[in-house]
Design an enzyme around this catalytic site. Structure first.
Site, short mmCIF file in Angstrom:
data_model
loop_
_atom_site.label_atom_id
_atom_site.label_comp_id
_atom_site.label_asym_id
_atom_site.label_seq_id
_atom_site.Cartn_x
_atom_site.Cartn_y
_atom_site.Cartn_z
N GLU A 256 4.60 -18.38 -21.12
CA GLU A 256 3.35 -19.10 -21.38
C GLU A 256 3.38 -19.44 -22.85
OE1 GLU A 256 -0.08 -19.21 -23.31
OE2 GLU A 256 -0.33 -17.24 -22.40
N CYS A 295 -3.63 -20.58 -27.43
CA CYS A 295 -2.64 -21.42 -26.79
C CYS A 295 -3.29 -22.52 -25.96
CB CYS A 295 -1.72 -20.58 -25.91
SG CYS A 295 -2.61 -19.57 -24.71
#
Length: 677
Positions: A256, A295
């Site tokens: 990720e 993120c």
């Protein structure tokens, strides 16, 4: 100051060297030191495989889920301590809640998923039985079993609590032990989190290990039974994914990575309108929460060309009200970056981004702060950039991992999709619009490049969790630059830590292996009606056969009058015969189900407490007046409920008529008492 301790092979390990210093993001003072020198990574992995794995696999999904719930409740009692420690990472109280409460919420969510969507067993069946022969004596079933390795979790610095917990939860429910390696800058928060978990004694020994510091030769000792879950930069993900051992042994690898997420303002959203204001508010929030160190933060804001000036002005006005400084000060809206080094990384990225356009708000070199020293602490101003030529490559390639976002124009839905895709894969995108046609075109066009898409309008805004909030029940990940992985996603996240195997055998053998009766398998008919048996006494295959029961025209007409279901196929002979599926008036499907229940139900009070549903109901052959019905009811799956005096029993119901053909098949779900319930 001694380095942070690691927890490996069942004990706390203190590094044999001084370690590298970790600094308070606000004051610059040394908080802790970090080093993994002396950690035996081979032994740590073996300990997880030989101690943690077997202990977890002895438990059912429900038992593991119950432990997660207990752990979440325990950590909830220590939130204030974790909030206070998080201040040293530059996080405000709201930032800390996002991290700490989000992590605890992930534990609660997976506990609920484990109890509600997985069986109280150690094996999970994927899909239905696949017939593999004409005679029915050979069949197949996909079975999920836990991998026999360790879930290695390499986390980013921005979420020292949520990061480890959102990875731990699905691995734990799956029956797989975890080894957590936090990022250095904020490892002292994760270390305290793990101390709290270990001290609680809630998790089985070996289920959780912690390594503070370098990963050393950890990857050299991975096997095909291990799983790696990585969160961080795309470049580091690529390096780890191509590690020789990962490649040679096909180690399951989930990444990720940071991505250039976008938010798209619809052409219908005019200044002063609800969606326009939502877009501006969301953009400012994503720029300033965690100082933009998420993120999922919005890096590219795509707006209609004619609205570019208005959006720039509105966002700048809101940013001007954001107070930067010591996160302990209640008036501060945005704290510091996690480290001075991280601030310099952001400044380097800005040197590449700014020449592509202009700065609308902020100064990369100066910022006024409240209650702190702007230079000693890792402070930076929120920065809004503007690029009028959206074809410039810089905003689609360079990410400043901080409170930075770039405005750029588009002139059509197709152009917005094209620009969104220029990010080469994102964790999340959002579309802020009330125009459903525009939303449909953009979502379906941009979906292949995104792991998650939020459509935000005035209606959804009432309860929306927002652009940057991953939810444990939904996939968190994305294609391409975003890493190509999928974290969480409810049961999907659990199954990532298990292996799916196709098992082929006779129906009776499949039933013995899986603990679930398979059509075609052995049935057991005894003098005792299955409904007279307590949960402990029932076995898969226990069966009652009841009938026949004749269906007359009077039954059909009475049911139609009583229920109001006078559909022509039941009441009009001529119309029914004109239907290509029928040869005349037919019985109602629900009449068939009702008559079947009347045949198999034992009326006296007993262990069966309630019927709470039917699943997979299909009507296969018409029933005409004069047909006779027989029902075969077989105990298919027995699922005790943890901590309750009852369990769930799934029954296979097969209703046939006099020629042996099935007229209806379905599953009946009942709650059945334990003997001492």
């Amino acid at each position: 100051m001694a380095p942070l301790s690691s927890y490996v092979t069942g004990s706390w390990h203190v590094s044999r060297d001084e370690g590298a210093p970790l600094h308070d993001a606000v004051t610059g003072e040394e908080v802790a030191r970090i080093s993994s020198a002396g950690v035996d990574f081979r032994a740590a992995l073996e300990y997880g495989r030989r101690t943690g794995g077997p202990a977890l696999r002895e438990l059912t999904f429900h038992q593991r889920a119950a432990l997660l719930k207990a752990l979440a409740s325990h950590l909830r009692g220590h939130r204030d301590e974790l909030y206070a420690l998080s201040l040293r990472t530059g996080a405000t109280l709201n930032d800390s809640r996002f991290d700490v409460d989000g992590g605890i919420g992930a534990l609660f969510s997976y506990s609920s998923k484990g109890r509600r969507e997985l069986p109280n067993a150690t094996v999970h069946l994927d899909g239905g039985v696949e017939p593999l022969s004409k005679g029915g004596s050979f069949a197949g079933q996909h079975v999920y079993t836990p991998l026999r390795g360790v879930a290695v979790q390499i986390n980013a610095f921005n979420f020292p609590v949520w990061g480890p917990l959102e990875k731990l939860a699905p691995a734990f429910v799956a029956g797989m032990p975890s080894l957590v390696k936090p990022a250095g800058q904020t490892a002292y928060v994760t270390a305290r989190l793990v101390e709290l978990i270990i001290a609680s004694g809630i998790l089985p020994e070996g289920a959780l290990q912690l390594v503070c510091g370098s990963a050393g030769d950890l990857f050299e000792h991975l096997t095909e039974q291990d799983v790696v879950a990585f969160t961080g930069s795309a470049s580091t993900a690529q390096k780890l994914r191509t590690h020789p051992v990962v490649a040679a042994r096909s180690v399951r690898f989930n990444a990720e990575a940071d991505s250039l997420n976008c938010s798209i303002l619809g052409p219908d959203a005019a200044p002063g309108g609800a969606e326009f204001d939502l877009f501006v508010e969301q953009l400012v929030t994503e720029m300033t929460v965690k100082a933009g160190q998420k993120c999922t933060a919005i890096r590219r804001a795509l707006v209609p060309a004619e609205s570019l000036d208005a959006v720039a002005e509105a966002v700048a006005a809101r940013l001007a009200k954001v107070t930067v400084g010591d996160p302990a000060d209640p008036s501060v809206r945005m704290g510091a970056l996690a480290s001075v080094g991280q601030r310099e990384e952001v400044r380097r990225a800005l040197k590449a981004l700014i020449p592509a356009g202009s700065v609308v708000y902020g100064d990369p070199e100066r910022v006024e702060v409240v209650g702190a020293d702007a230079e000693r602490g890792a402070f930076i101003s929120p920065l809004l950039l503007r690029v009028d030529d959206a074809d410039r490559p810089e905003p689609h390639e360079v990410e400043a991992f901080g409170p930075v976002s770039t405005l750029m124009p588009y002139d059509s839905a197709a152009r917005a999709v094209e620009l969104a895709a220029r990010g080469q894969g994102s964790l999340v995108g959002s579309v802020v619009t009330g125009d459903r046609d525009f939303a449909r075109e953009v979502v379906l066009g941009a979906a292949p490049w995104h792991g998650r898409l939020l459509v935000l309008d005035a209606e959804a805004a009432k309860e929306s969790t927002g652009h940057g909030s991953p939810l444990p029940v939904l996939v968190h990940g994305g294609p391409g630059r975003a890493g190509g992985g999928e974290e969480m996603g409810g049961v999907r996240g659990v199954l990532h830590h298990m292996n799916r195997t196709a098992v082929q055998a006779s129906p009776s053998m499949l039933g013995a292996i899986t603990g679930r009766w398979v059509p075609g398998g052995e049935r057991t008919v005894t003098d005792v009606h299955p409904f007279r048996k307590h949960l402990e006494d029932l076995r898969p295959g226990d069966t009652v056969v009841a009938g026949p029961r004749r269906v007359d025209l009077a039954d059909i007409e009475h049911f139609a009058e009583f229920t109001g279901d006078t559909f022509y196929a039941h009441m009009d002979e001529e119309a029914a015969r004109a239907n290509p599926f029928f040869d005349g008036r037919v019985a109602h499907g629900y009449l068939i189900v009702s008559l079947a229940a009347g045949l198999f139900v034992d009326p006296d009070p007993g262990p069966v407490l309630a019927n709470y549903g039917l699943e997979n109901l299909r009507f296969l052959t018409p029933v005409y007046p004069g047909d006779e019905l027989t029902v075969t009811l077989t105990a298919k799956q027995i699922d005790p409920r943890e901590g309750a005096g009852h369990g769930e029993v799934r029954w296979d119901a097969d209703v046939t008529k006099q020629d042996g053909s099935s007229v209806a098949k379905y599953d009946v779900l009942t709650l059945v008492a334990r003997r001492d319930g």
